[in-house]
Scaffold this active site. Structure first.
Site, PDB file in Angstrom:
ATOM      1  N   ARG A  32      41.127  53.943  52.930  1.00 39.34           N
ATOM      2  CA  ARG A  32      41.236  52.816  53.866  1.00 39.34           C
ATOM      3  C   ARG A  32      41.485  51.505  53.116  1.00 39.34           C
ATOM      4  NH1 ARG A  32      37.471  56.148  56.723  1.00 39.34           N
ATOM      5  NH2 ARG A  32      38.750  57.219  58.293  1.00 39.34           N
ATOM      6  N   ILE A  34      41.180  47.803  51.990  1.00 39.87           N
ATOM      7  CA  ILE A  34      39.984  46.974  51.821  1.00 39.87           C
ATOM      8  C   ILE A  34      40.020  45.760  52.757  1.00 39.87           C
ATOM      9  CG2 ILE A  34      40.783  45.361  50.012  1.00 39.87           C
ATOM     10  CD1 ILE A  34      38.220  46.127  48.450  1.00 39.87           C
ATOM     11  N   ASN A  91      55.825  47.818  50.932  1.00 43.64           N
ATOM     12  CA  ASN A  91      56.363  46.603  50.334  1.00 43.64           C
ATOM     13  C   ASN A  91      56.900  46.922  48.946  1.00 43.64           C
ATOM     14  OD1 ASN A  91      55.675  44.720  52.432  1.00 43.64           O
ATOM     15  ND2 ASN A  91      53.539  44.958  51.816  1.00 43.64           N
ATOM     16  N   GLU A  99      51.583  43.449  46.400  1.00 46.51           N
ATOM     17  CA  GLU A  99      50.450  42.984  45.584  1.00 46.51           C
ATOM     18  C   GLU A  99      50.108  43.978  44.484  1.00 46.51           C
ATOM     19  OE1 GLU A  99      46.848  42.375  47.787  1.00 46.51           O
ATOM     20  OE2 GLU A  99      47.906  41.194  49.311  1.00 46.51           O
ATOM     21  N   VAL A 100      50.104  45.237  44.843  1.00 48.51           N
ATOM     22  CA  VAL A 100      49.623  46.264  43.914  1.00 48.51           C
ATOM     23  C   VAL A 100      50.824  47.093  43.441  1.00 48.51           C
ATOM     24  CG1 VAL A 100      48.068  48.219  43.592  1.00 48.51           C
ATOM     25  CG2 VAL A 100      47.415  46.350  45.141  1.00 48.51           C
ATOM     26  N   HIS A 104      52.701  52.500  47.507  1.00 48.15           N
ATOM     27  CA  HIS A 104      51.781  52.868  48.589  1.00 48.15           C
ATOM     28  C   HIS A 104      52.448  52.629  49.926  1.00 48.15           C
ATOM     29  CE1 HIS A 104      51.066  48.698  47.348  1.00 48.15           C
ATOM     30  NE2 HIS A 104      50.810  48.416  48.617  1.00 48.15           N
TER      31      HIS A 104
HETATM   32  P1  DGP Z   1      50.765  45.354  49.300  1.00 54.72           P
HETATM   33  O1  DGP Z   1      50.982  43.918  49.624  1.00 54.72           O
HETATM   34  O2  DGP Z   1      51.676  46.251  50.094  1.00 54.72           O
HETATM   35  O3  DGP Z   1      50.829  45.622  47.801  1.00 54.72           O
HETATM   36  O4  DGP Z   1      49.314  45.711  49.805  1.00 54.72           O
HETATM   37  C1  DGP Z   1      48.227  46.012  48.989  1.00 54.72           C
HETATM   38  C2  DGP Z   1      47.082  46.377  49.891  1.00 54.72           C
HETATM   39  O5  DGP Z   1      46.076  46.958  49.093  1.00 54.72           O
HETATM   40  C3  DGP Z   1      46.448  45.208  50.625  1.00 54.72           C
HETATM   41  O6  DGP Z   1      46.556  45.453  52.033  1.00 54.72           O
HETATM   42  C4  DGP Z   1      44.983  45.209  50.198  1.00 54.72           C
HETATM   43  C5  DGP Z   1      44.807  46.565  49.570  1.00 54.72           C
HETATM   44  N1  DGP Z   1      43.918  46.592  48.426  1.00 54.72           N
HETATM   45  C6  DGP Z   1      43.986  45.792  47.325  1.00 54.72           C
HETATM   46  N2  DGP Z   1      43.006  46.111  46.460  1.00 54.72           N
HETATM   47  C7  DGP Z   1      42.326  47.151  47.035  1.00 54.72           C
HETATM   48  C8  DGP Z   1      41.192  47.925  46.614  1.00 54.72           C
HETATM   49  O7  DGP Z   1      40.625  47.737  45.535  1.00 54.72           O
HETATM   50  N3  DGP Z   1      40.767  48.888  47.467  1.00 54.72           N
HETATM   51  C9  DGP Z   1      41.388  49.128  48.667  1.00 54.72           C
HETATM   52  N4  DGP Z   1      40.886  50.107  49.419  1.00 54.72           N
HETATM   53  N5  DGP Z   1      42.451  48.429  49.084  1.00 54.72           N
HETATM   54  C10 DGP Z   1      42.901  47.444  48.268  1.00 54.72           C
END
Ligand code: DGP
Length: 118
Positions: A32, A34, A91, A99-100, A104
């Site tokens: 899920r 965060i 994205n 962001e990451v 994903h």
């Molecule tokens: P994006 O902008 O598509 O890279 O979205 C990254 C998403 O990842 C954002 O909706 C928040 C989520 N996210 C970031 N860090 C963590 C984490 O440590 N755990 C979880 N479960 N989600 C995270």
């Protein structure tokens, strides 16, 4: 862009950081988000080291791509949104505000969705 093995999702895959796990198989892990943007907001990531959709679609094997697509469908079913409907979003890069840097897919649903989630 080279893959950074210290990104947060790589750490989740290695079990170094906890997550609210929904599903796991040979190809994918789902957990899920965060910071949920909908009642259901679940992320599905491939097990392999891919920076984004673009990298995944270019360099992953057919088996990984197929397995990952099946996993996304399975996660939507597990989250109970197949009938009611869901949105998939990925994205890639700066303009999309990725962001990451580990590929994903966001699965969003559980309610009627507004415009595209960011
Ligand atoms: P994006 O902008 O598509 O890279 O979205 C990254 C998403 O990842 C954002 O909706 C928040 C989520 N996210 C970031 N860090 C963590 C984490 O440590 N755990 C979880 N479960 N989600 C995270």
């Amino acid at each position: 862009m080279a893959y950074d093995s210290n990104n947060i999702f790589a750490k989740i895959l290695r079990g170094e950081i906890p997550c609210d796990k929904v599903y796991e198989d040979d190809f994918a892990l789902a957990f899920r988000d965060i910071n949920p943007q909908a009642k259901v907001h679940t992320l599905v990531i491939p097990k392999g080291a891919y920076v984004s959709f673009d990298d995944f679609a270019t360099t992953a094997s057919d088996a990984e791509i197929g397995g990952f697509a099946r996993a996304v469908q399975a996660v939507a079913a597990l989250e109970g949104v197949t009938e009611s409907g869901y949105r998939l979003l990925a994205n890639h890069g700066k303009h999309a505000h990725q962001e990451v840097p580990h590929f994903h897919i966001h699965i969003a649903g559980g309610e009627s969705l507004p415009g595209l989630i960011a």
